[in-house]
Design an enzyme around this catalytic site. Structure first.
Site, PDB file in Angstrom:
ATOM      1  N   SER A 233       0.835  -1.205   0.000  1.00 43.31           N
ATOM      2  CA  SER A 233       0.000   0.000   0.000  1.00 43.31           C
ATOM      3  C   SER A 233       0.865   1.248   0.000  1.00 43.31           C
ATOM      4  CB  SER A 233      -0.862  -0.024   1.266  1.00 43.31           C
ATOM      5  OG  SER A 233      -1.447   1.233   1.482  1.00 43.31           O
TER       6      SER A 233
ATOM      7  N   TYR B  81      -2.438  -1.368  10.785  1.00 44.09           N
ATOM      8  CA  TYR B  81      -2.655  -1.891   9.423  1.00 44.09           C
ATOM      9  C   TYR B  81      -1.461  -1.531   8.529  1.00 44.09           C
ATOM     10  CZ  TYR B  81      -3.939  -1.628   4.546  1.00 44.09           C
ATOM     11  OH  TYR B  81      -3.904  -1.736   3.178  1.00 44.09           O
TER      12      TYR B  81
ATOM     13  N   LYS C 257       1.741  -3.847   6.553  1.00 46.72           N
ATOM     14  CA  LYS C 257       2.200  -3.798   5.154  1.00 46.72           C
ATOM     15  C   LYS C 257       3.714  -3.570   5.100  1.00 46.72           C
ATOM     16  CE  LYS C 257      -1.670  -4.688   3.246  1.00 46.72           C
ATOM     17  NZ  LYS C 257      -1.877  -5.984   2.594  1.00 46.72           N
TER      18      LYS C 257
HETATM   19  N1  UFG Z   1     -13.336  10.681   3.087  1.00 44.71           N
HETATM   20  C1  UFG Z   1     -14.348  11.572   3.371  1.00 44.71           C
HETATM   21  N2  UFG Z   1     -15.506  11.081   3.880  1.00 44.71           N
HETATM   22  C2  UFG Z   1     -15.712   9.767   4.120  1.00 44.71           C
HETATM   23  C3  UFG Z   1     -14.669   8.844   3.816  1.00 44.71           C
HETATM   24  C4  UFG Z   1     -13.487   9.330   3.289  1.00 44.71           C
HETATM   25  O1  UFG Z   1     -14.204  12.781   3.199  1.00 44.71           O
HETATM   26  O2  UFG Z   1     -16.793   9.395   4.598  1.00 44.71           O
HETATM   27  C5  UFG Z   1     -12.081  11.188   2.532  1.00 44.71           C
HETATM   28  C6  UFG Z   1     -10.892  10.888   3.426  1.00 44.71           C
HETATM   29  O3  UFG Z   1     -10.771  11.866   4.419  1.00 44.71           O
HETATM   30  C7  UFG Z   1      -9.766  10.892   2.400  1.00 44.71           C
HETATM   31  C8  UFG Z   1     -10.424  10.396   1.123  1.00 44.71           C
HETATM   32  O4  UFG Z   1     -11.821  10.544   1.323  1.00 44.71           O
HETATM   33  O5  UFG Z   1      -9.352  12.200   2.203  1.00 44.71           O
HETATM   34  C9  UFG Z   1     -10.117   8.939   0.839  1.00 44.71           C
HETATM   35  O6  UFG Z   1     -10.421   8.195   1.979  1.00 44.71           O
HETATM   36  P1  UFG Z   1     -10.489   6.604   1.950  1.00 44.71           P
HETATM   37  O7  UFG Z   1     -10.875   6.147   3.316  1.00 44.71           O
HETATM   38  O8  UFG Z   1     -11.330   6.161   0.806  1.00 44.71           O
HETATM   39  O9  UFG Z   1      -9.006   6.183   1.604  1.00 44.71           O
HETATM   40  P2  UFG Z   1      -7.652   6.470   2.393  1.00 44.71           P
HETATM   41  O10 UFG Z   1      -6.778   7.214   1.456  1.00 44.71           O
HETATM   42  O11 UFG Z   1      -7.861   7.035   3.719  1.00 44.71           O
HETATM   43  O12 UFG Z   1      -7.172   4.983   2.646  1.00 44.71           O
HETATM   44  C10 UFG Z   1      -6.688   4.217   1.593  1.00 44.71           C
HETATM   45  C11 UFG Z   1      -6.914   2.728   1.846  1.00 44.71           C
HETATM   46  C12 UFG Z   1      -6.093   2.257   3.005  1.00 44.71           C
HETATM   47  C13 UFG Z   1      -4.659   2.671   2.861  1.00 44.71           C
HETATM   48  C14 UFG Z   1      -4.572   4.151   2.606  1.00 44.71           C
HETATM   49  C15 UFG Z   1      -3.172   4.574   2.309  1.00 44.71           C
HETATM   50  O13 UFG Z   1      -8.275   2.480   2.121  1.00 44.71           O
HETATM   51  O14 UFG Z   1      -6.153   0.849   3.028  1.00 44.71           O
HETATM   52  O15 UFG Z   1      -5.348   4.489   1.465  1.00 44.71           O
HETATM   53  O16 UFG Z   1      -3.065   5.954   2.278  1.00 44.71           O
HETATM   54  F1  UFG Z   1      -3.956   2.393   3.965  1.00 44.71           F
END
Ligand code: UFG
Length: 341
Positions: free
Chosen positions: A127, A152, A156
């Site tokens: 990741s 998590y 990785k």
């Molecule tokens: N977000 C919102 N509202 C929500 C959910 C997410 O605004 O209800 C935003 C988050 O703050 C972030 C973006 O959408 O800015 C993406 O969020 P995600 O949860 O979809 O993805 P992340 O980038 O946080 O996480 C992903 C993977 C993880 C991994 C990570 C690495 O899901 O497994 O990238 O950066 F670890």
């Protein structure tokens, strides 16, 4: 004779899309999954798409005996693609031991099985979380690894280290694929992301809000140092991501690796903000999404996107699908779920 590939976590989101691509390329596939976050019906959906039913072995990979039995039954594997893992960042903070135990003991059991049966050619789901918030963007494979922000993420990082040490000791070949943000679903709309319980990720939350499963979407933070104040990520279509696994596997099968262990970023190279993803969804579906701006989500990094030069030039792989297609395919999948469950 077709080459046989073990896909752990093959009924999961990225795993199922990868199984489809493997079957499309005439590999024989054995799926090993404990169904802790997926359904066995995914195997039937895969058969519907490809016309071939992969072998399914319900296996608890954290159990050494069960994993050994799996390898004894399928000792003629040409390669392994290892997806099976717990993946919810927030949950990992609450239940660190579950994450370390699950993600690391399964990896070790599989590597033991590979060693015993002389199987090499290992693709690992890593990741972009290993980079934390990079100082320089876009982020390259050679960028410094940052201390993990969650258990998590740490599994990785440690997973990458375990494989690297194991490969050095045993002349074992592996490719570590660092995913950015996989979204979207298969164009058939027969497989897609199917989280058991409440999703954590942006796109499933968007589609579930749009279809009425949840009242509204919260945008986590509008005061980031980005053009519209919301976080930026490199969203990649899950089918593009799946295809990269087959290319990585074939690089090993055909002995084209430059090093025993190689690392590739899998992203598009483009960053989109949360609001840009919401706008793309609204534009492509014609649905007005109910969302509110709220405070930052703890642990979120501000912005990250990939430098994909190495994957483009060395793997000969490039993500092709647009953000429009990603959000549309995710929406078609959500609509399919409504019709079929
Ligand atoms: N977000 C919102 N509202 C929500 C959910 C997410 O605004 O209800 C935003 C988050 O703050 C972030 C973006 O959408 O800015 C993406 O969020 P995600 O949860 O979809 O993805 P992340 O980038 O946080 O996480 C992903 C993977 C993880 C991994 C990570 C690495 O899901 O497994 O990238 O950066 F670890």
């Amino acid at each position: 004779m077709n080459k046989k590939i073990l896909v752990t976590g093959g009924t999961g989101y990225i795993g199922s899309h990868t199984v489809v691509e493997l079957l499309n390329k005439n590999y024989d596939v054995v799926i090993a999954d404990n169904l802790s976050n997926s359904y066995q019906s995914v195997v039937d959906a895969i058969e519907k798409i490809t016309g071939v039913k992969p072998v399914f072995e319900k296996t608890e990979l954290t159990d050494q005996e069960q994993t050994q039995k799996l390898f004894e039954k399928h000792s003629d594997l040409a390669g392994i693609i290892h997806f099976a893992a717990l993946k919810a960042v927030g949950e990992s903070v609450e239940k660190p031991l579950d994450y370390y135990h699950n993600n690391l003991s399964s990896l070790i059991n599989i590597l033991r099985g590979a060693l015993k049966h002389n199987i090499s050619n290992f693709v690992f789901s890593s990741s972009c979380t290993v980079y934390g918030q990079p100082d320089v963007l876009p982020v390259k494979e050679t960028s410094p690894i940052q201390p993990a922000l969650s258990p998590y993420g740490n599994t990785k990082q440690i997973g990458e280290e375990i494989i690297t040490d194991f490969a050095a000791a045993n002349h074992f070949k592996a490719i570590l694929l660092r995913y950015f943000n996989p979204i979207g679903a298969h164009p058939s709309a027969l497989i897609g992301e199917l989280p058991l319980g409440a999703p954590n990720n942006l796109v499933p939350l968007i589609t579930q809000t749009a279809i009425g499963k949840r009242p509204l979407l919260k945008v986590f933070g509008t005061d980031y140092n980005t053009p519209d104040g919301t976080c930026i990520r490199d969203y990649i279509h899950v089918v593009d991501l799946a295809k990269a696994h087959i290319i990585a596997l074939e690089r090993m099968l055909e002995n084209r690796q430059k090093m025993n262990v190689e690392v590739f970023n899998l992203g598009t190279g483009n960053g989109f903000s949360v609001l840009e993803v919401i706008n793309a969804f609204e534009k492509n579906t014609g649905i007005k999404l109910n969302y509110v701006n709220t405070s930052r989500r703890p642990g979120d990094i501000e912005k990250i996107w990939a430098d994909t030069t190495y994957a483009n030039t060395e793997l000969g792989w490039k993500a092709e699908e647009s953000l429009d297609e990603m959000v549309l395919s995710a929406w078609r999948w959500e609509c399919h779920l409504k019709e079929s469950f």
